[in-house]
Design a protein around this motif. Structure first.
Motif, PDB file in Angstrom:
ATOM      1  N   ILE A  74     -16.131   0.512   2.324  1.00 27.05           N
ATOM      2  CA  ILE A  74     -16.236  -0.107   1.224  1.00 27.05           C
ATOM      3  C   ILE A  74     -17.416  -1.015   1.778  1.00 27.05           C
ATOM      4  O   ILE A  74     -17.280  -1.636   1.846  1.00 27.05           O
ATOM      5  CB  ILE A  74     -14.879  -0.191   0.359  1.00 27.05           C
ATOM      6  CG1 ILE A  74     -14.705   1.374   0.007  1.00 27.05           C
ATOM      7  CG2 ILE A  74     -15.983  -0.041  -1.118  1.00 27.05           C
ATOM      8  CD1 ILE A  74     -12.338   0.410  -0.812  1.00 27.05           C
ATOM      9  N   PRO A  75     -18.806  -0.868   0.806  1.00 21.51           N
ATOM     10  CA  PRO A  75     -19.971  -1.911   1.282  1.00 21.51           C
ATOM     11  C   PRO A  75     -19.334  -2.857   0.065  1.00 21.51           C
ATOM     12  O   PRO A  75     -19.234  -2.481  -0.592  1.00 21.51           O
ATOM     13  CB  PRO A  75     -20.747  -1.111   0.981  1.00 21.51           C
ATOM     14  CG  PRO A  75     -20.580   0.719   0.174  1.00 21.51           C
ATOM     15  CD  PRO A  75     -18.802   0.765   0.055  1.00 21.51           C
ATOM     16  N   ARG A  76     -19.973  -3.686   1.112  1.00 19.87           N
ATOM     17  CA  ARG A  76     -19.311  -5.899   0.319  1.00 19.87           C
ATOM     18  C   ARG A  76     -20.701  -5.629   0.072  1.00 19.87           C
ATOM     19  O   ARG A  76     -21.503  -5.406   0.437  1.00 19.87           O
ATOM     20  CB  ARG A  76     -18.514  -6.447   1.568  1.00 19.87           C
ATOM     21  CG  ARG A  76     -17.631  -5.964   1.442  1.00 19.87           C
ATOM     22  CD  ARG A  76     -17.102  -7.243   2.480  1.00 19.87           C
ATOM     23  NE  ARG A  76     -15.716  -7.290   3.148  1.00 19.87           N
ATOM     24  CZ  ARG A  76     -14.912  -7.408   3.024  1.00 19.87           C
ATOM     25  NH1 ARG A  76     -14.616  -8.853   2.177  1.00 19.87           N
ATOM     26  NH2 ARG A  76     -13.689  -7.566   3.208  1.00 19.87           N
TER      27      ARG A  76
ATOM     28  N   ILE B 276     -13.909  -9.072  -5.878  1.00 16.02           N
ATOM     29  CA  ILE B 276     -13.286  -9.029  -5.262  1.00 16.02           C
ATOM     30  C   ILE B 276     -11.984  -8.939  -5.077  1.00 16.02           C
ATOM     31  O   ILE B 276     -11.410  -9.945  -5.195  1.00 16.02           O
ATOM     32  CB  ILE B 276     -14.203  -8.921  -3.866  1.00 16.02           C
ATOM     33  CG1 ILE B 276     -15.289  -8.590  -3.308  1.00 16.02           C
ATOM     34  CG2 ILE B 276     -12.799  -8.560  -2.433  1.00 16.02           C
ATOM     35  CD1 ILE B 276     -16.469  -8.635  -2.824  1.00 16.02           C
ATOM     36  N   ASP B 277     -11.001  -7.606  -4.350  1.00 18.64           N
ATOM     37  CA  ASP B 277      -9.710  -8.269  -4.561  1.00 18.64           C
ATOM     38  C   ASP B 277      -9.317  -8.733  -2.967  1.00 18.64           C
ATOM     39  O   ASP B 277      -9.282  -8.192  -2.168  1.00 18.64           O
ATOM     40  CB  ASP B 277      -9.284  -6.561  -3.788  1.00 18.64           C
ATOM     41  CG  ASP B 277      -7.892  -6.670  -4.216  1.00 18.64           C
ATOM     42  OD1 ASP B 277      -6.869  -7.253  -3.685  1.00 18.64           O
ATOM     43  OD2 ASP B 277      -6.388  -5.823  -5.025  1.00 18.64           O
TER      44      ASP B 277
ATOM     45  N   LYS C 243      -4.852   5.105  -2.062  1.00 13.29           N
ATOM     46  CA  LYS C 243      -5.968   5.071  -2.265  1.00 13.29           C
ATOM     47  C   LYS C 243      -6.983   4.419  -1.616  1.00 13.29           C
ATOM     48  O   LYS C 243      -7.931   5.231  -0.920  1.00 13.29           O
ATOM     49  CB  LYS C 243      -6.135   4.711  -3.801  1.00 13.29           C
ATOM     50  CG  LYS C 243      -7.675   5.535  -4.726  1.00 13.29           C
ATOM     51  CD  LYS C 243      -7.422   4.485  -6.177  1.00 13.29           C
ATOM     52  CE  LYS C 243      -9.131   5.300  -6.255  1.00 13.29           C
ATOM     53  NZ  LYS C 243      -8.353   4.837  -7.920  1.00 13.29           N
ATOM     54  N   LEU C 244      -7.372   3.683  -1.429  1.00 10.96           N
ATOM     55  CA  LEU C 244      -7.629   2.952  -0.285  1.00 10.96           C
ATOM     56  C   LEU C 244      -8.201   3.203   0.405  1.00 10.96           C
ATOM     57  O   LEU C 244      -8.882   3.161   1.358  1.00 10.96           O
ATOM     58  CB  LEU C 244      -7.144   1.622  -0.178  1.00 10.96           C
ATOM     59  CG  LEU C 244      -7.558   0.359  -1.410  1.00 10.96           C
ATOM     60  CD1 LEU C 244      -7.135  -1.234  -1.240  1.00 10.96           C
ATOM     61  CD2 LEU C 244      -9.086   0.999  -1.940  1.00 10.96           C
TER      62      LEU C 244
ATOM     63  N   SER D  68     -14.158  -4.729  -3.359  1.00  5.27           N
ATOM     64  CA  SER D  68     -15.117  -4.457  -4.685  1.00  5.27           C
ATOM     65  C   SER D  68     -14.043  -3.715  -5.743  1.00  5.27           C
ATOM     66  O   SER D  68     -13.667  -3.093  -5.898  1.00  5.27           O
ATOM     67  CB  SER D  68     -16.480  -4.532  -4.218  1.00  5.27           C
ATOM     68  OG  SER D  68     -16.845  -3.377  -4.621  1.00  5.27           O
ATOM     69  N   PHE D  69     -14.471  -4.572  -6.749  1.00  7.06           N
ATOM     70  CA  PHE D  69     -13.792  -3.936  -7.508  1.00  7.06           C
ATOM     71  C   PHE D  69     -15.487  -2.865  -8.574  1.00  7.06           C
ATOM     72  O   PHE D  69     -15.063  -2.634  -9.734  1.00  7.06           O
ATOM     73  CB  PHE D  69     -13.375  -4.476  -9.342  1.00  7.06           C
ATOM     74  CG  PHE D  69     -12.368  -5.583  -8.707  1.00  7.06           C
ATOM     75  CD1 PHE D  69     -11.167  -4.706  -8.749  1.00  7.06           C
ATOM     76  CD2 PHE D  69     -11.957  -6.768  -8.761  1.00  7.06           C
ATOM     77  CE1 PHE D  69     -10.002  -5.805  -8.093  1.00  7.06           C
ATOM     78  CE2 PHE D  69     -10.524  -7.439  -8.466  1.00  7.06           C
ATOM     79  CZ  PHE D  69     -10.099  -6.530  -7.983  1.00  7.06           C
ATOM     80  N   PHE D  70     -16.417  -2.900  -8.258  1.00  5.58           N
ATOM     81  CA  PHE D  70     -17.345  -2.088  -8.264  1.00  5.58           C
ATOM     82  C   PHE D  70     -18.001  -2.797  -9.259  1.00  5.58           C
ATOM     83  O   PHE D  70     -18.631  -2.075 -10.603  1.00  5.58           O
ATOM     84  CB  PHE D  70     -16.694  -0.625  -8.135  1.00  5.58           C
ATOM     85  CG  PHE D  70     -16.709   0.001  -7.430  1.00  5.58           C
ATOM     86  CD1 PHE D  70     -17.253   0.638  -6.020  1.00  5.58           C
ATOM     87  CD2 PHE D  70     -15.322   0.116  -6.827  1.00  5.58           C
ATOM     88  CE1 PHE D  70     -16.942   0.697  -4.597  1.00  5.58           C
ATOM     89  CE2 PHE D  70     -14.679   0.642  -5.548  1.00  5.58           C
ATOM     90  CZ  PHE D  70     -16.397   0.839  -4.443  1.00  5.58           C
TER      91      PHE D  70
END
Length: 130
Positions: free
Chosen positions: A124-126, A4-5, A113-114, A11-13
């Motif tokens: 964004i789901p964690r 995660i950032d 973008k975020l 997350s970076f997925f």
């Protein structure tokens, strides 16, 4: 572990998952390749790949035990974790002093973008333990 950032909390997925046997790994691979039945609204489809660089829980623990991600300033929810029989267990102790992570603010383009992603899809789901 779901990287995660730290600055944005996104997350970076991708994730690193160590399974208990080759049979479980094959079952996981089959189930999650192309998976898209997420418990939250999301149009992402998963892909599964074998790690060429790290294999086994020992290598994963060694990779992260002295990482800045394990520093006391990092929230527990962002740290790598280990589980046994579905319960979280203690991560191996570091073997040297842990440096604090370098947190870089997102670039203007990344921040834009975020914001756009969150506006269109909601938060964004964690990752959370199963």
């Amino acid at each position: 572990y779901v990287p995660i950032d730290i600055a944005s909390g996104s997350s970076f997925f991708y994730a690193f998952v160590n399974l208990i046997s080759p049979q479980e790994a094959a079952r996981f691979f089959q189930h999650f390749t192309g998976f898209k039945n997420w418990p939250v609204p999301c149009d992402k489809e998963s892909a599964v790949e074998w790690s060429e660089s790290m294999q086994g829980v020992g290598e994963l623990a060694d990779r992260y035990r002295n990482s800045p991600l394990m520093h006391e300033s990092v929230p527990d929810s962002l740290k790598p974790a280990m589980y046994k029989d579905g319960l979280r267990i203690a991560f191996p102790e570091p073997t040297k002093p842990i440096r604090a992570p370098r947190v870089r603010p997102p670039s203007a383009k990344k921040a834009e973008k975020l914001v756009l992603m969150r506006t269109q899809q909601g938060p964004i789901p964690r990752a959370h333990p199963m």
